[in-house]
Structures are given as structure tokens and as C-alpha cells.
Motif scaffolding. Structure first.
Motif, PDB file in Angstrom:
ATOM      1  N   ASP A  68       0.645  -1.214   0.050  1.00  0.00           N
ATOM      2  CA  ASP A  68       0.108  -0.098   0.047  1.00  0.00           C
ATOM      3  C   ASP A  68       0.786   1.304   0.024  1.00  0.00           C
ATOM      4  OD1 ASP A  68      -2.311  -1.439   0.078  1.00  0.00           O
ATOM      5  OD2 ASP A  68      -2.747  -1.134   2.112  1.00  0.00           O
ATOM      6  N   THR A  69       1.876   1.228   0.783  1.00  0.00           N
ATOM      7  CA  THR A  69       3.031   2.496   0.835  1.00  0.00           C
ATOM      8  C   THR A  69       3.313   2.580  -0.792  1.00  0.00           C
ATOM      9  OG1 THR A  69       3.530   2.055   3.213  1.00  0.00           O
ATOM     10  CG2 THR A  69       5.005   3.176   1.764  1.00  0.00           C
ATOM     11  N   GLY A  70       3.850   1.629  -1.191  1.00  0.00           N
ATOM     12  CA  GLY A  70       4.348   1.450  -2.787  1.00  0.00           C
ATOM     13  C   GLY A  70       3.400   2.339  -3.619  1.00  0.00           C
ATOM     14  N   ARG A  71       1.735   1.710  -3.603  1.00  0.00           N
ATOM     15  CA  ARG A  71       0.888   2.067  -4.327  1.00  0.00           C
ATOM     16  C   ARG A  71       0.668   3.786  -4.108  1.00  0.00           C
ATOM     17  NH1 ARG A  71      -1.593  -2.445  -2.308  1.00  0.00           N
ATOM     18  NH2 ARG A  71      -1.406  -4.345  -3.907  1.00  0.00           N
ATOM     19  N   GLU A  87       3.385  -9.760  -7.614  1.00  0.00           N
ATOM     20  CA  GLU A  87       3.261  -9.945  -9.166  1.00  0.00           C
ATOM     21  C   GLU A  87       2.101  -9.126  -9.620  1.00  0.00           C
ATOM     22  OE1 GLU A  87       5.534 -14.176  -9.828  1.00  0.00           O
ATOM     23  OE2 GLU A  87       3.261 -14.396  -9.491  1.00  0.00           O
ATOM     24  N   LYS A  88       1.064  -9.172  -8.572  1.00  0.00           N
ATOM     25  CA  LYS A  88      -0.136  -8.420  -8.922  1.00  0.00           C
ATOM     26  C   LYS A  88       0.257  -6.910  -8.830  1.00  0.00           C
ATOM     27  CE  LYS A  88      -5.152  -7.826  -7.853  1.00  0.00           C
ATOM     28  NZ  LYS A  88      -5.033  -6.322  -8.216  1.00  0.00           N
ATOM     29  N   PHE A  89       1.009  -6.487  -7.839  1.00  0.00           N
ATOM     30  CA  PHE A  89       1.366  -5.169  -7.727  1.00  0.00           C
ATOM     31  C   PHE A  89       2.129  -4.764  -9.153  1.00  0.00           C
ATOM     32  CE2 PHE A  89       4.697  -1.933  -6.533  1.00  0.00           C
ATOM     33  CZ  PHE A  89       4.050  -1.154  -5.773  1.00  0.00           C
ATOM     34  N   VAL A  90       2.886  -5.475  -9.750  1.00  0.00           N
ATOM     35  CA  VAL A  90       3.608  -5.023 -11.024  1.00  0.00           C
ATOM     36  C   VAL A  90       2.630  -5.311 -12.082  1.00  0.00           C
ATOM     37  CG1 VAL A  90       5.241  -5.730 -12.634  1.00  0.00           C
ATOM     38  CG2 VAL A  90       5.771  -6.005 -10.293  1.00  0.00           C
ATOM     39  N   ASP A  92      -0.524  -4.573 -11.846  1.00  0.00           N
ATOM     40  CA  ASP A  92      -1.443  -3.513 -12.032  1.00  0.00           C
ATOM     41  C   ASP A  92      -0.777  -2.248 -12.031  1.00  0.00           C
ATOM     42  OD1 ASP A  92      -3.380  -5.200 -11.428  1.00  0.00           O
ATOM     43  OD2 ASP A  92      -3.245  -4.632  -9.022  1.00  0.00           O
ATOM     44  N   GLY A  93       0.827  -2.204 -12.485  1.00  0.00           N
ATOM     45  CA  GLY A  93       1.493  -0.871 -12.825  1.00  0.00           C
ATOM     46  C   GLY A  93       2.160  -0.222 -11.757  1.00  0.00           C
ATOM     47  N   PHE A  94       2.133  -0.770 -10.763  1.00  0.00           N
ATOM     48  CA  PHE A  94       2.557   0.076  -9.588  1.00  0.00           C
ATOM     49  C   PHE A  94       4.178  -0.263  -9.519  1.00  0.00           C
ATOM     50  CE2 PHE A  94      -2.155  -0.136  -8.386  1.00  0.00           C
ATOM     51  CZ  PHE A  94      -2.094   1.160  -8.082  1.00  0.00           C
ATOM     52  N   GLY A  95       4.457  -1.463 -10.048  1.00  0.00           N
ATOM     53  CA  GLY A  95       6.025  -1.658  -9.886  1.00  0.00           C
ATOM     54  C   GLY A  95       6.383  -2.071 -11.198  1.00  0.00           C
ATOM     55  N   VAL A  96       7.787  -1.789 -11.435  1.00  0.00           N
ATOM     56  CA  VAL A  96       8.523  -1.912 -12.494  1.00  0.00           C
ATOM     57  C   VAL A  96       8.897  -3.270 -13.022  1.00  0.00           C
ATOM     58  CG1 VAL A  96      10.543  -1.234 -13.812  1.00  0.00           C
ATOM     59  CG2 VAL A  96       9.520   0.580 -12.404  1.00  0.00           C
ATOM     60  N   LYS A  97       9.590  -4.068 -12.181  1.00  0.00           N
ATOM     61  CA  LYS A  97       9.806  -5.229 -12.193  1.00  0.00           C
ATOM     62  C   LYS A  97      10.257  -5.984 -11.121  1.00  0.00           C
ATOM     63  CE  LYS A  97      12.981  -8.170 -15.159  1.00  0.00           C
ATOM     64  NZ  LYS A  97      11.845  -9.089 -15.975  1.00  0.00           N
ATOM     65  N   ARG A  98       9.728  -7.112 -10.744  1.00  0.00           N
ATOM     66  CA  ARG A  98      10.089  -7.848  -9.549  1.00  0.00           C
ATOM     67  C   ARG A  98      11.192  -8.832  -9.573  1.00  0.00           C
ATOM     68  NH1 ARG A  98       9.847 -12.819  -7.612  1.00  0.00           N
ATOM     69  NH2 ARG A  98       9.555 -12.973  -5.434  1.00  0.00           N
ATOM     70  N   PHE A  99      12.121  -8.937  -8.591  1.00  0.00           N
ATOM     71  CA  PHE A  99      13.184  -9.672  -8.953  1.00  0.00           C
ATOM     72  C   PHE A  99      13.383 -10.797  -7.402  1.00  0.00           C
ATOM     73  CE2 PHE A  99      14.624  -6.093 -10.926  1.00  0.00           C
ATOM     74  CZ  PHE A  99      14.936  -6.648 -12.304  1.00  0.00           C
ATOM     75  N   ASP A 100      13.268 -11.929  -7.721  1.00  0.00           N
ATOM     76  CA  ASP A 100      13.681 -12.978  -6.411  1.00  0.00           C
ATOM     77  C   ASP A 100      15.071 -12.379  -5.798  1.00  0.00           C
ATOM     78  OD1 ASP A 100      11.448 -14.603  -6.739  1.00  0.00           O
ATOM     79  OD2 ASP A 100      12.613 -16.037  -7.757  1.00  0.00           O
TER      80      ASP A 100
END
Length: 279
Positions: A68-71, A87-90, A92-100
Motif C-alpha cells: 500500500d505504501t508503494g501504491r 506479481e499483482k502489484f507489478v 497493475d502497473g505500480f511496480g516496474v519489475k520483480r526480482f527474487d
């Protein structure tokens, strides 16, 4: 003359502002309470600052709150552990890319007396069913964290829903992992914890691990840059520098080297393919 003075003053203010921005090499990372409470950040962030000069200000929250803070655009980077939500955060356009980044596991903690008789059981679902059948006290974080989400998912797999039915033995506290463990110690209750926080937890005398090793207790952490297209205040370059370092060989070695009483708390697993994609 007064116009010239006003113009000169305006130029000075702009120059000072630009200088302050150039000097402000800091980012905000919204992360989980487990990365903070375990002491991991205290171990790796000085290494990162020594390498880059970038300060990292950590906001330690449950994963749901961190997302939520990121959103809202109130953080530059998220470092959390609820992969489906990430993955949903990304998506939905709120994150650029997710990395393990790394993993450890969850453990089911219980009182030394073990009233539900879980000790030595390697099946977490069987353990939860015993807690339910014997109405043994159980503490839930109840804070929408990654650990809370994992707990709810495990109850669902066990075909149980104490969070919905709210029996007297099930207590939701709405707090972080350290507080949940302390509450469990005081109540003589069971609780799901991440192993990193458990290892670093000081008040272990009344508690013990009762279930561990079940593959369903796997706990993956990921990292993401908050999308600067949605929030122009995001410090894209500095935030990406932190991500690049965390998933680099140097950052991964820093994570691997963190130990308490010769126990490794987190296992780095950023792979070479994603490192190349980040660069």
C-alpha cells in the motif's frame, strides 16, 4: 535594482535546491518486519552505503502495508515476501519489475509444554488441525503481512477458517512478528513465524519449534522498484542502484554472510538470468 535583487535571490534559491537534491542520496525502502527484526538490514545496508554513498531509510511494515505504501508512492523500493501479491502489484502497473532475492522458511512455534502434541510432526497441515481439534491457543499476526497471508493460506489448505469463524482460542493481534512471538510466549500459544525472526528472537525460553521442514513452509522474498511513471517522485536511479546491488554477486554474498550463533538466516537465490535483465 530591486528586480535584479529579486532575480538573484530566486537564482540562489534554485541553485541551493538543486544542490540539496544532488546531496540527498537517499531512498525509502518499504520492507517487512522480518528483514528489520532479524537484523538483516543492519548487516547489509552499511555495506551498500560504503559502496555507493546511498542512504537507505527502511519503513518496516507487514507486506500488505508495504505494498500500500508503494501504491501511494511513499517509497522508492519494496522488499517483501508475498510473491502472488508482488506479481499483482507489478501487473497493475505500480511496480516496474520483480526480482527474487532470497528465501528462508516459516516454522510453527509452540509452548514448551506443547499442549496440542505437535512436536516432531513434519506436516504443518496436520499440526494446524490438531490445534483446531484441541482448541489450543494460537496467535495470528492479523496484519496483512506476508507471514499473515501464508498463515491464512495454510489454514485454507487444512480446510479450516479460524480467521472467519473467530473461535476463542484464535487471537489476532494486528502487530509484527516480534510482538506475535512475545504474545505467544506470554499466552503459551502457537504461532507461525519466519525462521529469520525466530533465530534472532531473544525471548525463546517458553517457546520451541514444533513443526518445520514441510515444503509448504517455503518463504520467498522479492524486490521491486515503484513505478516512476505513476509516481514521478520515485528516485528511479538510486532505487535501481539498490536493486542492482541486492541481486548482484556482492549483495547476494552480503545476505549469505549474515548469521546469528552460526545459523544462516536467509539464503540468497537471485539467479544470473535476472541479474542480466536488471542491468
Amino acid at each position: 535594482m530591486s528586480r535584479f535583487v529579486a532575480f538573484a535571490a530566486a537564482c540562489l534559491v534554485l541553485a541551493s535546491s538543486a544542490q540539496l537534491q544532488a546531496q540527498d542520496k537517499s531512498i525509502v525502502v518499504a520492507s517487512t518486519t522480518s528483514t528489520q527484526d532479524s537484523g538483516l538490514f543492519g548487516h547489509i545496508l552499511p555495506m551498500f552505503k560504503a559502496k555507493t554513498g546511498i542512504d537507505v531509510k527502511v519503513v518496516a511494515q507487514g507486506t500488505g502495508q508495504a505494498l500500500d505504501t508503494g501504491r501511494r508512492g511513499d517509497a522508492d523500493v519494496l522488499f517483501v515476501h508475498a510473491k502472488a501479491q508482488e506479481e499483482k502489484f507489478v501487473a497493475d502497473g505500480f511496480g516496474v519489475k520483480r526480482f527474487d532475492v532470497m528465501y528462508n522458511d516459516f516454522v510453527l512455534i509452540g509452548p514448551k509444554q506443547d499442549p496440542a502434541g505437535l512436536k516432531g510432526n513434519g506436516d504443518v497441515l496436520a499440526g494446524l488441525k490438531l490445534i483446531n481439534d484441541k482448541a489450543a491457543p494460537f496467535v495470528s499476526r492479523g496484519d496483512k503481512s506476508g507471514t499473515h497471508s501464508a498463515e491464512l493460506a495454510l489454514w485454507k489448505l487444512a480446510a479450516l477458517d479460524p480467521a472467519g469463524s473467530k473461535p476463542a482460542w484464535y487471537r489476532e493481534i494486528g502487530q509484527g512478528m516480534g510482538a506475535a512471538l512475545n504474545t505467544s510466549a506470554a499466552m503459551g500459544a502457537y504461532v507461525l513465524a519466519d525462521r529469520g525472526t525466530w533465530i534472532s528472537f531473544k525471548n525463546k525460553d517458553a517457546l520451541q519449534i514444533v513443526v518445520e521442514g514441510d515444503k509448504r513452509l517455503f518463504n520467498q522474498y522479492g524486490i521491486m522498484l515503484v513505478n516512476p511513471d505513476k509516481h514521478p517522485t520515485v528516485k528511479k536511479e538510486l532505487g535501481q542502484a539498490f536493486i542492482d546491488w541486492i541481486i548482484s554477486g556482492e549483495g547476494q554474498n552480503a545476505i549469505r554472510s549474515y548469521r546469528i550463533q552460526d545459523q544462516q538466516l536467509f539464503f540468497a537465490n537471485a539467479d544470473g538470468a535476472q541479474m542480466k535483465k536488471a542491468g
